[in-house]
Design an enzyme around this catalytic site. Structure first.
Site, PDB file in Angstrom:
ATOM      1  N   GLU A 162      49.349  19.629  34.381  1.00 40.82           N
ATOM      2  CA  GLU A 162      48.696  19.668  35.686  1.00 40.82           C
ATOM      3  C   GLU A 162      47.270  19.132  35.528  1.00 40.82           C
ATOM      4  OE1 GLU A 162      48.631  23.477  37.660  1.00 40.82           O
ATOM      5  OE2 GLU A 162      47.915  22.560  39.505  1.00 40.82           O
ATOM      6  N   GLY A 184      41.809  28.330  31.906  1.00 35.95           N
ATOM      7  CA  GLY A 184      42.233  29.677  31.532  1.00 35.95           C
ATOM      8  C   GLY A 184      43.664  29.722  31.035  1.00 35.95           C
ATOM      9  N   ALA A 185      44.577  29.191  31.836  1.00 36.13           N
ATOM     10  CA  ALA A 185      45.985  29.252  31.478  1.00 36.13           C
ATOM     11  C   ALA A 185      46.764  28.329  32.402  1.00 36.13           C
ATOM     12  CB  ALA A 185      46.513  30.680  31.607  1.00 36.13           C
ATOM     13  N   GLU A 244      50.734  27.696  34.312  1.00 35.84           N
ATOM     14  CA  GLU A 244      51.951  28.386  34.724  1.00 35.84           C
ATOM     15  C   GLU A 244      53.243  27.613  34.493  1.00 35.84           C
ATOM     16  OE1 GLU A 244      49.575  27.157  36.881  1.00 35.84           O
ATOM     17  OE2 GLU A 244      50.494  26.308  38.672  1.00 35.84           O
ATOM     18  N   ASN A 245      53.308  26.704  33.523  1.00 36.20           N
ATOM     19  CA  ASN A 245      54.532  25.921  33.293  1.00 36.20           C
ATOM     20  C   ASN A 245      55.777  26.794  33.381  1.00 36.20           C
ATOM     21  OD1 ASN A 245      52.734  23.795  32.227  1.00 36.20           O
ATOM     22  ND2 ASN A 245      52.475  25.272  30.581  1.00 36.20           N
ATOM     23  N   HIS A 289      48.427  36.295  37.334  1.00 41.93           N
ATOM     24  CA  HIS A 289      48.291  35.070  38.139  1.00 41.93           C
ATOM     25  C   HIS A 289      49.349  34.037  37.727  1.00 41.93           C
ATOM     26  CE1 HIS A 289      45.877  32.004  40.370  1.00 41.93           C
ATOM     27  NE2 HIS A 289      46.430  31.195  39.482  1.00 41.93           N
ATOM     28  N   GLU A 290      49.434  33.780  36.425  1.00 47.33           N
ATOM     29  CA  GLU A 290      50.381  32.748  35.976  1.00 47.33           C
ATOM     30  C   GLU A 290      51.814  33.194  36.246  1.00 47.33           C
ATOM     31  OE1 GLU A 290      48.822  30.128  35.545  1.00 47.33           O
ATOM     32  OE2 GLU A 290      46.857  30.994  35.094  1.00 47.33           O
TER      33      GLU A 290
HETATM   34  N1  B3K Z   1      47.366  25.701  37.680  1.00 48.81           N
HETATM   35  C1  B3K Z   1      46.483  25.803  36.553  1.00 48.81           C
HETATM   36  C2  B3K Z   1      45.261  24.983  36.664  1.00 48.81           C
HETATM   37  C3  B3K Z   1      45.438  23.550  36.325  1.00 48.81           C
HETATM   38  C4  B3K Z   1      44.130  22.819  36.284  1.00 48.81           C
HETATM   39  C5  B3K Z   1      44.312  21.363  36.098  1.00 48.81           C
HETATM   40  N2  B3K Z   1      43.046  20.681  35.940  1.00 48.81           N
HETATM   41  C6  B3K Z   1      46.116  27.210  36.262  1.00 48.81           C
HETATM   42  C7  B3K Z   1      46.222  28.144  37.387  1.00 48.81           C
HETATM   43  O1  B3K Z   1      45.613  28.009  38.423  1.00 48.81           O
HETATM   44  O2  B3K Z   1      46.972  29.062  37.275  1.00 48.81           O
HETATM   45 ZN    ZN Z   2      46.773  29.213  39.638  1.00 50.67          ZN
END
Ligand code: B3K
Ligand code: ZN
Length: 844
Positions: A123, A251-252, A254-255, A287-288
């Site tokens: 992402e 931070g993390a 969510e794949n 969150h993830e």
């Molecule tokens: N979705 C990711 C963030 C991706 C950032 C890309 N530059 C983490 C999150 O919001 O859970």
């Molecule tokens: Zn997120």
């Protein structure tokens, strides 16, 4: 001199069009090698409209392209980052083979290496750095992945068949793809879903870190149970893998089925992590995990819809944390973060709507506005339609849009339909940037109490003359003695001005914006007496805290402007609250905290005063010293009252006590030159208490403690990040740039590790504002030099940190000139479009 001019092409929401040819299945075969990884991609493609297929690829060495087994002359098809298949049939298979070098990938986007481990971050647009593909969120495909490497652990999304062979049955966009390979060990657990699915949970870490996984695994199980209980949503695969990685831009991530975490947001032991770390881990794990429904199963049609998944998921993580810990403390923390980051953003050159209309680099839009203001929009929607209406709308959203890539319109339609309401005016919250101001004027005469409410949405870059928005205002009324005479009610202010009338025998005290019911500035005619009443008696903890904060802010602003002393009424009120041992320690600690230097600078600027960071710093010092003297006789007893004997437990109640103990210790340090802090440092049996005492000792100028801390913890990278950050943040402002500069020469300073880079450079910008804004401009130059260097290797991290300069218009002419010069240098030397876009917007 300009090294290169990064392309500044804008993408517009209005230009959205579906792809003429889509991909329904992706088969990937990886042969991993640090310098020459081979990726063979077999894409099952289907035509859905007229036009060529245009694939994305970046920095790939293309070896071959085949369509239905026929080799194509790929050099003719590829133009820079695009490959065009002009006359594709209705259904076909496209096979490509490319070579990439993960060990040279310093941007940490795509496939890269961290401590010998292969890792991906896709992402928003990292997949194109792995192979040719339609790298956009509305193309959702199933995946088969084969990983060949001489490494013990080979992971990808979905369920594992044979070793290193993964199948993900859930259609997903490219940005949710992940691959991890390395020498890792797992801490494992199981969870049975409400649908009876037995899920294996694995938290993969480097050998040696396996003692620090228990808290995250527990938080994961609690998140899974909470999403079932509160949103009726269960997990959908038989395995959920989480990996900790040291080098990570955020931070993390969510794949699907394979979350990747920055190790600082997953690894914790009492000895190495603070209460704040534990709380962050709990929140980010949740969150993830919550993204599995809000983001993965229902994803975004395009990147302009980013708040659809991020705002909603932040709102969900905030609600989870409020349930797990203290609702009041959580809400105050949310508001502090919103104001510190989002209100600041909204007030400057980087302001943008929650749903932007254009961008140059999407990674620059993972902002506080999309995340935190996006969450506030969901919270307001919930208060407008009510909790039952919210449940109906959200369940309709899950049912109707599961497995699709959706839009804000799709989301809002579900609520319009389920709640039979019209949200067209509410939608303005998504398109109008800027923090509204709500002005409240009261009038009382002979039993008639009148409230006049006005709203104003300010101009922001590219947006003027805005329309009124529906602003939910929750409020109640207190009598002069503090008893509640009207319980909380909600008024949705959806016109420029409204008048509300009440009959009250005496002039009431207005408790407005309970629970911070809308992300607005309040301009309200409360007297100091009203605020003291609210601070002492209001039933709403947010308003209580806010009353104290406003008193403190008024005081501090006067101290800055007129160089006055703090004032007895405020000191007495804080004293009364601090010594009220029946009040929650976490709340008392928050109430004792003064508004930050940056917050004061912003408020002074709004009040027409040019802020001087050195004077703000000095005023806060004076206020702290006065508070310390006012509480001098009570400090030892109060500290003893919040002691947490026995083994460290990372729970909210104890964390609140430790937070208050730390606040009190900081005050004590001003009276005893660090004696109590030295004792606390020696006695600390956990990292929370140790860091609290360490900060006090650094502020007291105890230089020996820094060496002692380093000696004890030099083997531990996460703890050493704290050491680096604390040394810069707690340095005297006049020395902060020197300290930061010295630390960049420390043998353990590795700028390629984003955590370490943020600890030092971010420690100066965010942790030591008076140092960063040193009148000489040294702080600006130091930060700009490092960002220019960082931009060459890791554009995302450099661009994100460049927002350090977004407030330049607040300051005096000299500082403005110095900050603009630093920005100008960054613009001229930017090699990435990320940083070029950011500095360009700041200088516009
Ligand atoms: N979705 C990711 C963030 C991706 C950032 C890309 N530059 C983490 C999150 O919001 O859970
Ligand atoms: Zn997120």
């Amino acid at each position: 001199m300009r090294d290169a001019t990064p392309a500044q092409t804008k993408t517009h929401l209005k230009d959205y069009a579906t792809v003429p040819v889509t991909v329904t299945h992706v088969d990937l075969a990886f042969r991993l090698d640090p310098q020459a990884t081979r990726v063979r991609a077999t894409l099952t493609c289907r035509r859905q409209g007229p036009g060529p297929m245009v694939l994305d690829g970046e920095g790939l060495r293309t070896l071959s392209v085949e369509l239905d087994g026929m080799r194509l002359p790929h050099d003719d098809l590829i133009d820079g980052d695009r490959m065009t298949i002009a006359d594709a049939p209705d259904g076909f298979v496209l096979r490509t083979e490319v070579e990439i070098a993960p060990d040279r990938n310093t941007a940490l986007s795509g496939l890269y290496m961290s401590n010998g481990m292969y890792c991906t971050q896709c992402e928003a647009e990292g997949f194109r750095r792995i192979t040719w593909m339609l790298d956009r969120p509305d193309v959702m495909a199933t995946y088969d992945v084969a990983i060949d490497a001489d490494l013990p652990v080979l992971l990808s999304n979905g369920d594992e068949g044979a070793r290193g062979r993964w199948h993900d049955p859930c259609p997903k966009p490219t940005y949710l793809f992940a691959l991890v390979a390395g020498n890792l060990v797992a801490a494992s657990d199981r969870f049975t879903t409400m649908e009876g699915r037995d899920v294996a949970l694995n938290l993969w870490v480097r050998p040696g870190d396996d003692g620090r996984t228990a808290y995250a695994l527990d938080a994961l199980k609690r998140s899974m149970a909470w999403d079932e209980r509160v949103y009726g949503r269960a997990y959908d695969l038989s395995v959920f893998n989480v990996v900790a990685v040291d080098d990570f831009n955020m931070g993390a991530m969510e794949n699907k089925g394979l979350n990747v975490f920055n190790s600082r947001y997953v690894l914790a032991s009492p000895d190495t992590a603070t209460d704040a770390d534990y709380a962050n881990i709990e929140r980010i794990v949740a969150h993830e995990y919550f993204h599995n429904w809000t983001g993965n199963r229902i994803t975004c049609r395009d990147w302009f819809q980013l708040c659809l998944k991020e705002g909603l998921t932040v709102f969900r993580d905030q609600s989870f944390m409020a349930d797990m810990r203290s609702e009041a403390v959580q809400r105050i923390g949310d508001v502090l973060a919103l104001r510190a980051r989002q209100f600041r953003e909204d007030a400057g050159p980087l302001a943008h709507p929650v749903r932007p209309e254009s961008f140059i680099e999407i990674n620059n839009f993972y902002t506080a506005t999309i995340y935190e203001k996006g969450a506030e929009l969901i919270r307001m929607l919930r208060s407008i339609v009510g909790p039952d209406g919210y449940d109906l709308g959200v369940q309709l959203y899950f049912e109707r849009h599961d497995g699709t890539a959706a839009t804000i319109e799709d989301w809002l339609h579900c609520f319009e339909e389920a709640c039979a309401t019209d949200l067209s005016q509410f939608k303005l919250w998504y398109s109008q940037a800027g923090t509204p101001t709500v002005t409240i004027r009261q009038d009382w005469a002979d039993g008639d109490y009148t409230l006049t409410l006005r709203q104003h949405v300010p101009d922001t870059p590219g947006q003027t003359g805005k329309s009124p928005m529906p602003i939910p205002l929750a409020f109640g009324l207190l009598g002069a003695d503090g008893t509640e005479i009207a319980a909380t009610r909600l008024h949705v202010l959806d016109v420029p001005e409204a008048v509300l009338r009440f009959q009250t025998p005496e002039r009431p005290v207005l408790s407005m914006l309970r629970g911070f019911s809308a992300p607005v500035h309040l301009d309200i005619d409360l007297t100091e007496g009203d605020r003291l009443t609210l601070l002492a008696h209001d039933t709403d903890p947010f308003v209580r805290w806010e009353a104290g904060r406003m008193l403190a802010k008024d005081r501090l602003m006067r101290m800055v402007r007129d160089r006055t002393a703090p004032g007895a009424a405020w000191l007495d009120a804080v004293h009364a609250l601090a010594t009220d041992e029946t009040t929650d320690p976490a709340f008392r600690s928050l109430a004792l905290g003064l508004p930050s230097e940056d917050d004061l600078a912003g408020s002074l600027h709004d009040a027409g005063v040019v802020p001087d960071p050195a004077i703000i710093y000095a005023a806060r010092e004076d206020a702290h010293a006065a508070l310390a003297r006012r509480l001098a006789d009570d400090l030892p007893r109060l500290r003893a009252g919040v002691a947490t004997p026995g083994p460290y437990v990372p729970e909210a109640a104890d964390a609140g006590k430790r937070a208050l103990a730390a606040t009190l210790l900081r005050l004590q340090t001003r009276l005893d030159d660090g004696n109590a802090a030295r004792g606390a440092y020696a006695a600390a049996d956990n990292m929370t208490d140790r860091m609290a005492a360490f900060a006090c000792l650094l502020e007291a100028g105890d230089d020996d403690v820094a060496a002692a801390f380093e000696e004890d913890w030099k083997h531990d990278r996460l703890v050493m990040d704290k050491w680096f950050a604390a040394r810069v943040s707690h340095a005297p402002p006049a020395r902060a740039v020197d300290v930061a500069d010295l630390l960049t020469r420390h043998p353990d300073f590795d700028p390629s590790n984003p955590n370490r880079f943020r600890a030092v450079i971010g420690g100066l910008v965010g942790g030591n504002p008076a140092g960063f804004h040193d009148a000489s401009g040294r702080g600006y130059d130091f930060v700009a030099d490092w960002l220019i260097q960082m931009d060459r290797s890791n554009p995302q991290t450099a661009a994100r940190m460049s927002a350090a300069f977004e407030t330049w218009r607040r300051y005096d002419a000299d500082r403005q000139a110095l900050m603009r010069a630093a920005l100008g240098r960054m613009r001229d030397r930017a090699t990435s479009r990320d940083t070029a876009e950011m500095v360009g917007r700041m200088l516009e």
